[in-house]
Design a protein around this motif. Structure first.
Motif, PDB file in Angstrom:
ATOM      1  N   SER A 175       0.855  -1.184   0.000  1.00  0.00           N
ATOM      2  CA  SER A 175       0.000   0.000   0.000  1.00  0.00           C
ATOM      3  C   SER A 175       0.895   1.238   0.000  1.00  0.00           C
ATOM      4  CB  SER A 175      -0.922  -0.007   1.223  1.00  0.00           C
ATOM      5  OG  SER A 175      -0.145   0.018   2.401  1.00  0.00           O
ATOM      6  N   GLU A 176       0.278   2.394  -0.254  1.00  0.00           N
ATOM      7  CA  GLU A 176       1.015   3.670  -0.276  1.00  0.00           C
ATOM      8  C   GLU A 176       2.282   3.569  -1.125  1.00  0.00           C
ATOM      9  OE1 GLU A 176       1.528   5.422   3.715  1.00  0.00           O
ATOM     10  OE2 GLU A 176       0.002   4.001   4.432  1.00  0.00           O
ATOM     11  N   VAL A 177       2.151   3.028  -2.327  1.00  0.00           N
ATOM     12  CA  VAL A 177       3.319   2.777  -3.184  1.00  0.00           C
ATOM     13  C   VAL A 177       3.770   4.072  -3.870  1.00  0.00           C
ATOM     14  CG1 VAL A 177       4.231   1.432  -5.112  1.00  0.00           C
ATOM     15  CG2 VAL A 177       2.530   0.411  -3.596  1.00  0.00           C
ATOM     16  N   ASN A 178       5.043   4.408  -3.693  1.00  0.00           N
ATOM     17  CA  ASN A 178       5.665   5.538  -4.397  1.00  0.00           C
ATOM     18  C   ASN A 178       6.878   5.025  -5.149  1.00  0.00           C
ATOM     19  OD1 ASN A 178       4.356   8.168  -3.475  1.00  0.00           O
ATOM     20  ND2 ASN A 178       4.658   7.067  -1.550  1.00  0.00           N
ATOM     21  N   ALA A 232       7.111   1.756  -0.085  1.00  0.00           N
ATOM     22  CA  ALA A 232       5.752   1.264   0.124  1.00  0.00           C
ATOM     23  C   ALA A 232       5.569   0.803   1.563  1.00  0.00           C
ATOM     24  CB  ALA A 232       5.462   0.108  -0.840  1.00  0.00           C
ATOM     25  N   LYS A 233       4.345   0.457   1.884  1.00  0.00           N
ATOM     26  CA  LYS A 233       4.038  -0.151   3.184  1.00  0.00           C
ATOM     27  C   LYS A 233       3.518  -1.563   2.944  1.00  0.00           C
ATOM     28  CE  LYS A 233       3.543   2.158   6.784  1.00  0.00           C
ATOM     29  NZ  LYS A 233       4.440   2.612   7.876  1.00  0.00           N
ATOM     30  N   ASN A 290       1.400  -3.617   5.405  1.00  0.00           N
ATOM     31  CA  ASN A 290       0.782  -3.379   6.717  1.00  0.00           C
ATOM     32  C   ASN A 290       1.561  -2.281   7.441  1.00  0.00           C
ATOM     33  OD1 ASN A 290      -1.109  -5.244   6.033  1.00  0.00           O
ATOM     34  ND2 ASN A 290      -0.413  -6.836   7.412  1.00  0.00           N
ATOM     35  N   GLU A 291       2.118  -2.596   8.625  1.00  0.00           N
ATOM     36  CA  GLU A 291       2.788  -1.543   9.402  1.00  0.00           C
ATOM     37  C   GLU A 291       4.289  -1.443   9.082  1.00  0.00           C
ATOM     38  OE1 GLU A 291       3.548  -5.332  11.357  1.00  0.00           O
ATOM     39  OE2 GLU A 291       1.770  -4.469  10.413  1.00  0.00           O
ATOM     40  N   THR A 319       7.559  -0.569   6.757  1.00  0.00           N
ATOM     41  CA  THR A 319       7.973   0.302   5.646  1.00  0.00           C
ATOM     42  C   THR A 319       8.984  -0.435   4.772  1.00  0.00           C
ATOM     43  OG1 THR A 319       7.645   2.248   7.033  1.00  0.00           O
ATOM     44  CG2 THR A 319       8.981   2.541   5.056  1.00  0.00           C
ATOM     45  N   GLN A 371       1.008  -3.484 -10.239  1.00  0.00           N
ATOM     46  CA  GLN A 371       0.694  -2.313  -9.406  1.00  0.00           C
ATOM     47  C   GLN A 371       1.785  -1.239  -9.570  1.00  0.00           C
ATOM     48  OE1 GLN A 371       0.423  -3.596  -5.335  1.00  0.00           O
ATOM     49  NE2 GLN A 371      -0.326  -1.657  -4.542  1.00  0.00           N
TER      50      GLN A 371
END
Length: 321
Positions: free
Chosen positions: A198-201, A219-220, A222-223, A225, A316
C-alpha cells in the motif's frame, strides 16, 4: 531396502541460469538431468556434453513429448515462459519455471488453473526462499530476536551494458529491471512480511528503448515500511536488511545468500554461514522433487498464491510508470 525414487528432469534452454542449475543437480539425490532442449541443436549438444546429459532435442515440444521425462525446468527469457509452461503441462509434465514465471497475473492464473486441473506440480523458481541463510534469518525473526519488524530494505542491481536488441533492454522481450531483477527485492520483502503493498511511491528512469533501467520503490506492507530498489545502471548493495525494534538482520547478496548476521544496536550477536557446495539452486530442486514424490501440486514455501501476488505487485508498480 527402500529405493529412492529418481525423477528425470528435462531442461529448457542452455543459458546461464540453466548452466548453474545443472551444475547443482548432482547435489540433488532423487533427481537426474536426462534431457536438454534448445532452439539450436549444437547448443543443446554442447550443453549436454558439459553436464553429461544423455538426450538432446532441437526444439522444446520433442522434450515435452518424451515419455521418460517427469519434470521440466524452464529457463528461457520470461516472455516465453507462458507458452512453454503451458505446453509442458499439456504434455502432462511437472514444471519448475524461472522467475518471473509469467509477465502478467492473467497468464499466471491460466497456468495455475491448468496445473491444478491436470493434477501437476507447478512452481516459480524462487530459489532464494529455499536457501539455508534465508531460512535461518526467518528463524531468528520467528524467535523474536529482532522484535517487531519496522523496516525492510532490499536492492538488487548490476550495470548491464546497453544492447537495444538484448533481452534486458528489448520491450518485445519483456525487458526492464523490474521484471528482470526487481522481482527479487519484492520477493524477499514478501518472505519476511507477507502482506499486500500500500502507499506505493516510485522513482523510475527509462532506457532509450522505453524499458525501466533504474527503479526505487517506497511502500508499506501493513505496518512495515519497505525501501526497495533495482537497477541496470549500477551495482547496488544487493543486500537485504530486516530491521526490528530490538535489532536487525543483514543478508548480503540475499538473492543467492550464503550468510546472514544478527545485530543488536551496533553489535553482531550471531552469524550463519552456509557451507554447502554449489550455487544453492539444489535446495530448491531437492524440495521440488520431494513435493512431486509426495504427490503435492504446490510447495508450501512458494505456493501459487505468492507467485500471483508478486505478479500483481509488479502490475501495481508498472501502473505508476
Amino acid at each position: 531396502m527402500h529405493q529412492t525414487k529418481i525423477l528425470n528432469w528435462g531442461i529448457v534452454s542452455t543459458g546461464q541460469i540453466a548452466d548453474k542449475f545443472c551444475t547443482d543437480m548432482p547435489f540433488v539425490e532423487n533427481a537426474k538431468v536426462t534431457a536438454v532442449a534448445a532452439r539450436k541443436l549444437e547448443d543443446a549438444e554442447q550443453f549436454a556434453q558439459k553436464h553429461n546429459i544423455e538426450k538432446v532435442y532441437q526444439g522444446y515440444q520433442a522434450l515435452f513429448d518424451d515419455p521418460l521425462i517427469d519434470v521440466i525446468y524452464v529457463a528461457t527469457p520470461h516472455n516465453f515462459h507462458f507458452q512453454q509452461v503451458y505446453a509442458a503441462l499439456m504434455a502432462n509434465k511437472h514444471v519448475l519455471c524461472e522467475k518471473p514465471i509469467t509477465i502478467s497475473s492473467k497468464e499466471f492464473k491460466t497456468l495455475s488453473c491448468l496445473a491444478k486441473k491436470k493434477n501437476l506440480f507447478l512452481m516459480e523458481a524462487m530459489w532464494s526462499y529455499f536457501l539455508p541463510a534465508v531460512l535461518q534469518a526467518k528463524k531468528w525473526v520467528e524467535q523474536g530476536r529482532i522484535g517487531n519488524i519496522k523496516h525492510i530494505k532490499a536492492d538488487f542491481g548490476y550495470a548491464v551494458p546497453y544492447e537495444p536488441k538484448g533481452r534486458m533492454y528489448n520491450p518485445e522481450l519483456a525487458g526492464g529491471c523490474l521484471f528482470d531483477m526487481g522481482i527479487y527485492p519484492l520477493a524477499i520483502a514478501h518472505c519476511f512480511k507477507p502482506a499486500p503493498l500500500s502507499e506505493v511511491n516510485i522513482k523510475v528512469q527509462f532506457a532509450k528503448t522505453g524499458v525501466d533501467n533504474d527503479l526505487v520503490i517506497l511502500a508499506k506492507a501493513n505496518e512495515v515500511t519497505l525501501s526497495l530498489a533495482t537497477s541496470f545502471q549500477c551495482r547496488l548493495q544487493n543486500a537485504a536488511l530486516i530491521i526490528g525494534d530490538k535489532g536487525y538482520i543483514k543478508i548480503p547478496n540475499f538473492w543467492r545468500a550464503k550468510s546472514c548476521a544478527l545485530y543488536q544496536l551496533d553489535e553482531k550477536i550471531e552469524e550463519f554461514n552456509d557451507a554447502s557446495l554449489g550455487w544453492g539452486l539444489n535446495h530448491e530442486a531437492t524440495q521440488v522433487c520431494s513435493a512431486i514424490i509426495n504427490n503435492q501440486i504446490e510447495h508450501a514455501i512458494m505456493p501459487h498464491s505468492v507467485s500471483l501476488l508478486l505478479q500483481q505487485q509488479i502490475e501495481q508498480i508498472k501502473s505508476l510508470f
